[in-house]
Scaffold this motif. Structure first.
Motif, short mmCIF file in Angstrom:
data_model
loop_
_atom_site.label_atom_id
_atom_site.label_comp_id
_atom_site.label_asym_id
_atom_site.label_seq_id
_atom_site.Cartn_x
_atom_site.Cartn_y
_atom_site.Cartn_z
N ASN A 49 0.68 -1.50 0.45
CA ASN A 49 0.21 0.16 0.28
C ASN A 49 0.83 1.19 -0.04
OD1 ASN A 49 -2.28 -1.67 0.12
ND2 ASN A 49 -2.71 -1.16 1.87
N TYR A 50 1.49 1.83 0.29
CA TYR A 50 3.15 2.49 0.91
C TYR A 50 3.43 2.90 -0.80
CZ TYR A 50 6.22 5.34 2.54
OH TYR A 50 7.12 7.16 2.35
N LEU A 51 3.64 1.33 -1.39
CA LEU A 51 4.39 1.85 -2.15
C LEU A 51 3.58 2.25 -3.70
CD1 LEU A 51 7.73 -0.86 -2.26
CD2 LEU A 51 7.76 1.26 -2.27
N ALA A 61 1.91 9.77 -5.76
CA ALA A 61 2.30 11.13 -5.33
C ALA A 61 3.37 11.01 -6.73
CB ALA A 61 2.84 10.74 -4.37
N LYS A 62 4.24 10.38 -6.85
CA LYS A 62 5.12 11.06 -7.55
C LYS A 62 5.32 10.18 -9.08
CE LYS A 62 9.03 9.35 -4.97
NZ LYS A 62 10.83 8.66 -5.15
N SER A 81 1.87 11.64 -9.99
CA SER A 81 0.77 12.68 -10.34
C SER A 81 1.36 14.09 -10.36
CB SER A 81 -0.24 12.63 -9.92
OG SER A 81 0.01 12.31 -8.01
N ALA A 82 2.89 14.14 -9.75
CA ALA A 82 3.37 15.35 -9.33
C ALA A 82 3.10 15.94 -7.98
CB ALA A 82 3.44 16.23 -10.24
N LEU A 83 2.30 15.37 -6.63
CA LEU A 83 2.25 15.50 -5.60
C LEU A 83 3.35 16.08 -4.90
CD1 LEU A 83 -1.44 13.67 -5.48
CD2 LEU A 83 -1.08 16.46 -5.81
N PRO A 84 3.24 15.89 -4.06
CA PRO A 84 4.42 16.35 -2.37
C PRO A 84 3.73 15.46 -1.75
CG PRO A 84 2.44 18.33 -2.17
CD PRO A 84 1.82 17.46 -4.21
N ILE A 85 5.53 14.94 -1.50
CA ILE A 85 5.17 14.00 -1.01
C ILE A 85 4.64 13.63 0.68
CG2 ILE A 85 6.82 11.62 -0.38
CD1 ILE A 85 7.58 11.63 -3.19
N ARG A 86 4.08 13.33 1.06
CA ARG A 86 4.20 13.27 2.94
C ARG A 86 3.76 12.52 3.53
NH1 ARG A 86 -0.65 17.28 1.13
NH2 ARG A 86 0.77 19.74 1.63
N ARG A 87 5.28 12.08 3.75
CA ARG A 87 5.26 10.50 4.33
C ARG A 87 4.54 9.73 4.97
NH1 ARG A 87 9.11 7.93 1.26
NH2 ARG A 87 11.11 9.58 -0.20
N LEU A 88 4.26 10.69 6.44
CA LEU A 88 3.67 10.86 7.34
C LEU A 88 2.09 9.86 7.30
CD1 LEU A 88 3.42 9.82 10.48
CD2 LEU A 88 2.75 12.18 10.38
#
Length: 66
Positions: A24-26, A32-33, A35-42
């Motif tokens: 799920n995380y991957l 996100a990558k 669609s060029a969205l900001p990556i919020r890992r939390l």
């Protein structure tokens, strides 16, 4: 004739949870990558954990309504 133990497969909840968490995380990270969205890992980690918990709850008969 097959016995009960030969027809049943053992599912380990902790392995299922961790595998689903990682996948799920991957998937969330890749989306996100792409669609060029900001990556919020939390936030991605919490969302992946919620999805993994949902997949584990489907194993239990008490949560069959899901």
């Amino acid at each position: 004739m097959l016995t009960y133990t030969e027809t049943m497969k053992t599912v380990y909840v902790d392995e299922m949870f961790l595998l689903n968490l990682a996948i799920n995380y991957l998937i969330l990270l890749a989306c996100a990558k792409l669609s060029a969205l900001p990556i919020r890992r939390l936030r991605f980690g919490l969302s992946a954990a919620l999805g993994a918990l949902f997949s584990v709850l489907l194993l239990f008969e008490a949560f069959a309504f899901l």
